[in-house]
Design a protein around this motif. Structure first.
Motif, PDB file in Angstrom:
ATOM      1  N   SER A 116       0.812  -1.223   0.000  1.00  0.00           N
ATOM      2  CA  SER A 116       0.000   0.000   0.000  1.00  0.00           C
ATOM      3  C   SER A 116       0.846   1.274   0.000  1.00  0.00           C
ATOM      4  CB  SER A 116      -0.898   0.049   1.231  1.00  0.00           C
ATOM      5  OG  SER A 116      -1.378  -1.204   1.572  1.00  0.00           O
ATOM      6  N   GLY A 117       2.175   1.148  -0.079  1.00  0.00           N
ATOM      7  CA  GLY A 117       3.002   2.347  -0.062  1.00  0.00           C
ATOM      8  C   GLY A 117       4.455   2.004   0.202  1.00  0.00           C
ATOM      9  N   GLY A 118       5.261   3.042   0.344  1.00  0.00           N
ATOM     10  CA  GLY A 118       6.708   2.847   0.452  1.00  0.00           C
ATOM     11  C   GLY A 118       7.139   2.115   1.713  1.00  0.00           C
ATOM     12  N   SER A 119       6.588   2.500   2.860  1.00  0.00           N
ATOM     13  CA  SER A 119       7.001   1.841   4.104  1.00  0.00           C
ATOM     14  C   SER A 119       6.636   0.366   4.065  1.00  0.00           C
ATOM     15  CB  SER A 119       6.338   2.520   5.310  1.00  0.00           C
ATOM     16  OG  SER A 119       6.743   3.858   5.405  1.00  0.00           O
ATOM     17  N   ASP A 120       5.478   0.082   3.524  1.00  0.00           N
ATOM     18  CA  ASP A 120       5.065  -1.323   3.371  1.00  0.00           C
ATOM     19  C   ASP A 120       6.031  -2.072   2.453  1.00  0.00           C
ATOM     20  OD1 ASP A 120       2.801  -0.782   4.817  1.00  0.00           O
ATOM     21  OD2 ASP A 120       1.395  -1.011   3.158  1.00  0.00           O
ATOM     22  N   SER A 121       6.445  -1.415   1.388  1.00  0.00           N
ATOM     23  CA  SER A 121       7.352  -2.080   0.445  1.00  0.00           C
ATOM     24  C   SER A 121       8.681  -2.398   1.121  1.00  0.00           C
ATOM     25  CB  SER A 121       7.590  -1.208  -0.797  1.00  0.00           C
ATOM     26  OG  SER A 121       6.424  -1.171  -1.597  1.00  0.00           O
ATOM     27  N   VAL A 122       9.198  -1.421   1.877  1.00  0.00           N
ATOM     28  CA  VAL A 122      10.467  -1.654   2.584  1.00  0.00           C
ATOM     29  C   VAL A 122      10.306  -2.815   3.560  1.00  0.00           C
ATOM     30  CG1 VAL A 122      12.022  -0.665   4.318  1.00  0.00           C
ATOM     31  CG2 VAL A 122      11.340   0.699   2.336  1.00  0.00           C
ATOM     32  N   GLU A 123       9.236  -2.773   4.338  1.00  0.00           N
ATOM     33  CA  GLU A 123       9.005  -3.825   5.336  1.00  0.00           C
ATOM     34  C   GLU A 123       8.938  -5.198   4.663  1.00  0.00           C
ATOM     35  OE1 GLU A 123       9.111  -2.172   8.022  1.00  0.00           O
ATOM     36  OE2 GLU A 123       8.766  -3.684   9.562  1.00  0.00           O
ATOM     37  N   GLY A 150      20.311   7.451   5.294  1.00  0.00           N
ATOM     38  CA  GLY A 150      19.289   6.807   4.460  1.00  0.00           C
ATOM     39  C   GLY A 150      17.912   6.966   5.087  1.00  0.00           C
ATOM     40  N   TYR A 151      16.890   6.932   4.234  1.00  0.00           N
ATOM     41  CA  TYR A 151      15.501   6.980   4.722  1.00  0.00           C
ATOM     42  C   TYR A 151      14.752   5.794   4.133  1.00  0.00           C
ATOM     43  CZ  TYR A 151      10.803   8.536   5.846  1.00  0.00           C
ATOM     44  OH  TYR A 151       9.523   8.603   6.352  1.00  0.00           O
ATOM     45  N   HIS A 152      14.112   5.022   5.000  1.00  0.00           N
ATOM     46  CA  HIS A 152      13.422   3.821   4.518  1.00  0.00           C
ATOM     47  C   HIS A 152      12.017   3.707   5.092  1.00  0.00           C
ATOM     48  CE1 HIS A 152      17.143   2.631   2.616  1.00  0.00           C
ATOM     49  NE2 HIS A 152      17.784   2.820   3.755  1.00  0.00           N
ATOM     50  N   GLY A 153      11.371   4.856   5.282  1.00  0.00           N
ATOM     51  CA  GLY A 153       9.989   4.818   5.752  1.00  0.00           C
ATOM     52  C   GLY A 153       9.902   4.703   7.256  1.00  0.00           C
ATOM     53  N   THR A 154       8.699   4.451   7.735  1.00  0.00           N
ATOM     54  CA  THR A 154       8.450   4.643   9.159  1.00  0.00           C
ATOM     55  C   THR A 154       7.943   3.411   9.908  1.00  0.00           C
ATOM     56  OG1 THR A 154       6.299   5.503   8.533  1.00  0.00           O
ATOM     57  CG2 THR A 154       8.010   7.119   8.960  1.00  0.00           C
ATOM     58  N   MET A 224      19.698  -0.037   0.524  1.00  0.00           N
ATOM     59  CA  MET A 224      20.144   1.354   0.316  1.00  0.00           C
ATOM     60  C   MET A 224      19.356   2.018  -0.808  1.00  0.00           C
ATOM     61  SD  MET A 224      23.780   1.153  -1.604  1.00  0.00           S
ATOM     62  CE  MET A 224      23.891   0.753  -3.328  1.00  0.00           C
ATOM     63  N   GLU A 225      19.252   3.336  -0.710  1.00  0.00           N
ATOM     64  CA  GLU A 225      18.671   4.128  -1.797  1.00  0.00           C
ATOM     65  C   GLU A 225      19.765   4.337  -2.846  1.00  0.00           C
ATOM     66  OE1 GLU A 225      16.283   7.646   0.101  1.00  0.00           O
ATOM     67  OE2 GLU A 225      17.765   6.911   1.513  1.00  0.00           O
ATOM     68  N   PRO A 226      19.448   4.182  -4.124  1.00  0.00           N
ATOM     69  CA  PRO A 226      20.468   4.417  -5.152  1.00  0.00           C
ATOM     70  C   PRO A 226      21.009   5.856  -5.105  1.00  0.00           C
ATOM     71  CG  PRO A 226      18.627   3.208  -6.069  1.00  0.00           C
ATOM     72  CD  PRO A 226      18.208   3.632  -4.692  1.00  0.00           C
ATOM     73  N   THR A 257      17.502  -2.518  -3.228  1.00  0.00           N
ATOM     74  CA  THR A 257      17.529  -1.080  -3.507  1.00  0.00           C
ATOM     75  C   THR A 257      16.161  -0.509  -3.125  1.00  0.00           C
ATOM     76  OG1 THR A 257      17.005  -1.484  -5.854  1.00  0.00           O
ATOM     77  CG2 THR A 257      19.300  -1.108  -5.301  1.00  0.00           C
ATOM     78  N   ASP A 258      16.202   0.526  -2.291  1.00  0.00           N
ATOM     79  CA  ASP A 258      14.964   1.210  -1.913  1.00  0.00           C
ATOM     80  C   ASP A 258      14.718   2.279  -2.970  1.00  0.00           C
ATOM     81  OD1 ASP A 258      12.935   2.734  -0.932  1.00  0.00           O
ATOM     82  OD2 ASP A 258      13.669   2.788   1.128  1.00  0.00           O
ATOM     83  N   GLU A 259      13.818   1.942  -3.886  1.00  0.00           N
ATOM     84  CA  GLU A 259      13.560   2.780  -5.064  1.00  0.00           C
ATOM     85  C   GLU A 259      12.216   3.491  -4.942  1.00  0.00           C
ATOM     86  OE1 GLU A 259      15.348   2.502  -8.272  1.00  0.00           O
ATOM     87  OE2 GLU A 259      16.633   0.771  -7.928  1.00  0.00           O
ATOM     88  N   VAL A 260      11.810   3.734  -3.703  1.00  0.00           N
ATOM     89  CA  VAL A 260      10.507   4.381  -3.499  1.00  0.00           C
ATOM     90  C   VAL A 260      10.492   5.754  -4.192  1.00  0.00           C
ATOM     91  CG1 VAL A 260       8.996   5.346  -1.714  1.00  0.00           C
ATOM     92  CG2 VAL A 260       9.929   3.046  -1.449  1.00  0.00           C
ATOM     93  N   ILE A 261      11.633   6.422  -4.222  1.00  0.00           N
ATOM     94  CA  ILE A 261      11.742   7.689  -4.954  1.00  0.00           C
ATOM     95  C   ILE A 261      12.300   7.470  -6.361  1.00  0.00           C
ATOM     96  CG2 ILE A 261      13.112   9.817  -5.082  1.00  0.00           C
ATOM     97  CD1 ILE A 261      12.855  10.047  -2.037  1.00  0.00           C
ATOM     98  N   THR A 262      13.290   6.598  -6.481  1.00  0.00           N
ATOM     99  CA  THR A 262      14.091   6.585  -7.714  1.00  0.00           C
ATOM    100  C   THR A 262      13.490   5.774  -8.862  1.00  0.00           C
ATOM    101  OG1 THR A 262      15.399   4.823  -6.697  1.00  0.00           O
ATOM    102  CG2 THR A 262      16.295   7.061  -6.577  1.00  0.00           C
ATOM    103  N   ALA A 286       7.170   2.449  -4.864  1.00  0.00           N
ATOM    104  CA  ALA A 286       5.836   2.958  -4.460  1.00  0.00           C
ATOM    105  C   ALA A 286       5.653   4.320  -5.142  1.00  0.00           C
ATOM    106  CB  ALA A 286       5.728   3.068  -2.941  1.00  0.00           C
ATOM    107  N   LYS A 287       5.209   5.317  -4.407  1.00  0.00           N
ATOM    108  CA  LYS A 287       5.079   6.704  -4.865  1.00  0.00           C
ATOM    109  C   LYS A 287       4.614   6.848  -6.316  1.00  0.00           C
ATOM    110  CE  LYS A 287       8.128   8.901  -1.478  1.00  0.00           C
ATOM    111  NZ  LYS A 287       7.344   9.801  -0.661  1.00  0.00           N
ATOM    112  N   ALA A 288       5.564   7.081  -7.252  1.00  0.00           N
ATOM    113  CA  ALA A 288       5.173   7.410  -8.630  1.00  0.00           C
ATOM    114  C   ALA A 288       4.521   6.245  -9.351  1.00  0.00           C
ATOM    115  CB  ALA A 288       6.391   7.892  -9.424  1.00  0.00           C
TER     116      ALA A 288
END
Ligand code: PLP
Length: 451
Positions: A116-123, A150-154, A224-226, A257-262, A286-288
């Protein structure tokens, strides 16, 4: 809808806003955004500005993407929801799985798991990484490595691999077994190294040292985020990500790779992994994926994951969300993917990204408050603001707030996060819009310098 006086009176009082204090929201009520078109947003007073934040790094196609709106409306009419838990699926998500597999094939991705979103994807990636090793008889591999800044959601797992104390300390104790490697952050790093390539080598050595210290056979994955995003847009030297992949491979550690932004074009490449020429074991996206129009995410899974899970009849996935594979999200994502490719957004992201980056470098020559400018890879650009260039003292919150507010009054919504001013507009930004953002920033910096 209630009138604007009612909305203003209750603004910031009855809801707690993410990433700020309830007191802050009460004392400085948030801007009430009431409409958006193209790359522009309008507030409750009718003030229209260019959204240089792109929603929250997610509205890559802008606010008027009709095919996505139509797809959502059509899907709501036909099948507004059904679960993808064991025993059922839906047509939209099957088609999306196919399209995503095609889209991410050059990254070595073979399967999708929906969230349902970036934090879920990371988890999801963290959980599947542990399960992967258990399935392969290495149950002792439970630890995670990640980058400072790094930021990987909450979620608790994501917060545990986050490399910024602001998102961690209030929620400790976090997950045990998470260890952080220095980020290749040229402007500030513990080595005092200003050459990006040499700094990358030092960070890689720190990664090797941490693996040796922990014992490779205790480590499940490196995430890691690219390009580090929320940490202030920190692109590593081009040698960094391929070397991380080589180290992880050598030690049997999965690379996430945490590609929630990239993912989906923001860096001027279709994914962050492709930007650096690496093939991770999992990608969190996620996101886009839905242009911000519907909460949705996808974890993409590479060959190793496929082998471990699909060759083993006992590999049951004890993980998933009510909204995993939501048909409306899937329909939105299908339309976004089609539109993203039809518009070939990576070309414009690269061109406008260069324009913004070079424009920010010009602002650095003019404004002493600009300490560092980072970007050069698509539409991810940051200015790190300082009160003194020699000491690199971060700019105080009051003056950073002035930069943001005056930029807003001058026509651009920009994001200030600590001393960082982050630009992540829609990938359909025009040349004139990019120039207007730079002019608004110029005005904001000039005003803050006059204080
Ligand atoms: N990972 C990265 C790299 C992010 O930038 C974000 C959000 O900005 C997340 C994960 C969390 O995503 P969400 O806020 O959709 O949960």
């Amino acid at each position: 809808m209630k009138d604007s006086n009612f909305l203003k009176e209750h603004n910031g009082r009855l809801m707690w806003h993410p990433m700020t204090s309830p007191q802050d929201s009460q004392h400085t009520p948030p801007k009430i955004i009431t409409a958006a078109q193209g790359v522009r947003i309008t507030d409750i007073d009718g003030h229209e500005v260019i959204d240089a934040v792109g929603g929250l790094w997610n509205v890559n196609l802008g606010y008027s993407c009709q095919p996505v709106k139509d797809a959502i409306a059509a899907q709501l009419d036909v099948l507004p929801y059904y679960s993808t838990f064991r025993g059922t699926s839906n047509d939209a998500v099957i088609e999306l799985s196919y399209e995503l597999q095609q889209f991410f094939a050059p990254d070595g991705m073979r399967r999708a798991f929906f969230t349902s979103g970036g934090s879920d994807s990371v988890e999801t990636t963290l959980r599947l990484a542990r399960q992967y090793h258990k399935l392969r008889g290495e149950a002792g591999r439970t630890k995670f490595l990640s980058l400072k800044k790094g930021y990987h959601g909450t979620h608790i797992g994501g917060a545990s691999v986050n490399g910024n104390a602001n998102f961690r300390s209030a929620y400790e104790p976090l997950l045990p077994g998470c260890f952080h490697i220095p980020a290749p952050y040229t402007y500030r790093n513990p080595f005092g190294e200003s050459d990006p390539e040499r700094l990358a080598q030092l960070c890689l050595q720190a990664l090797e040292d941490e693996i040796a210290f922990q014992g490779a056979n205790t480590i499940a994955a490196m995430i890691m985020e690219p390009i580090l995003g929320a940490g202030g847009v920190i692109p590593p030297h081009a040698s960094f990500a391929p070397a991380v992949q080589e180290i992880c491979n050598r030690h049997g550690i999965l690379l996430i790779t945490d590609e929630v932004i990239t993912a989906y074009g923001r860096t001027g490449a279709w994914s962050g992994a492709r930007l650096w020429g690496v093939q991770p074991d999992m990608m969190a996206t996620a996101k886009a994926i839905t242009n911000g129009y519907f909460p949705f995410g996808a974890v993409m899974l590479g060959e190793r994951m496929v082998e471990a899970f699909e060759d083993n009849p006992a590999a049951k996935i004890g993980h998933g969300y009510t909204y995993s594979g939501h048909p409306v999200g899937a329909a939105a994502a299908l339309a976004c993917l089609a539109e993203t490719q039809r518009l070939n957004v990576i070309e414009n992201a690269a061109a406008r990204g260069t324009q913004l980056y070079e424009g920010c470098l010009a602002l650095q020559r003019k404004h002493p408050l600009v300490g560092d400018v980072r970007g050069g890879h698509g539409l991810m650009t940051a200015i790190e603001m300082v009160s003194d260039r020699a000491t690199k003292t971060p700019l105080d919150a009051k003056r950073a707030g002035i930069v943001q507010e005056v930029a807003y009054q001058s026509g651009a919504m920009v994001r200030v996060s600590g001393p960082n001013l982050i630009l992540s507009p829609a990938l359909i930004l025009s040349e004139a819009d990019a120039s207007a953002i730079l002019a608004a920033l110029d005005a904001g910096l000039t005003a803050a310098e006059a204080v």
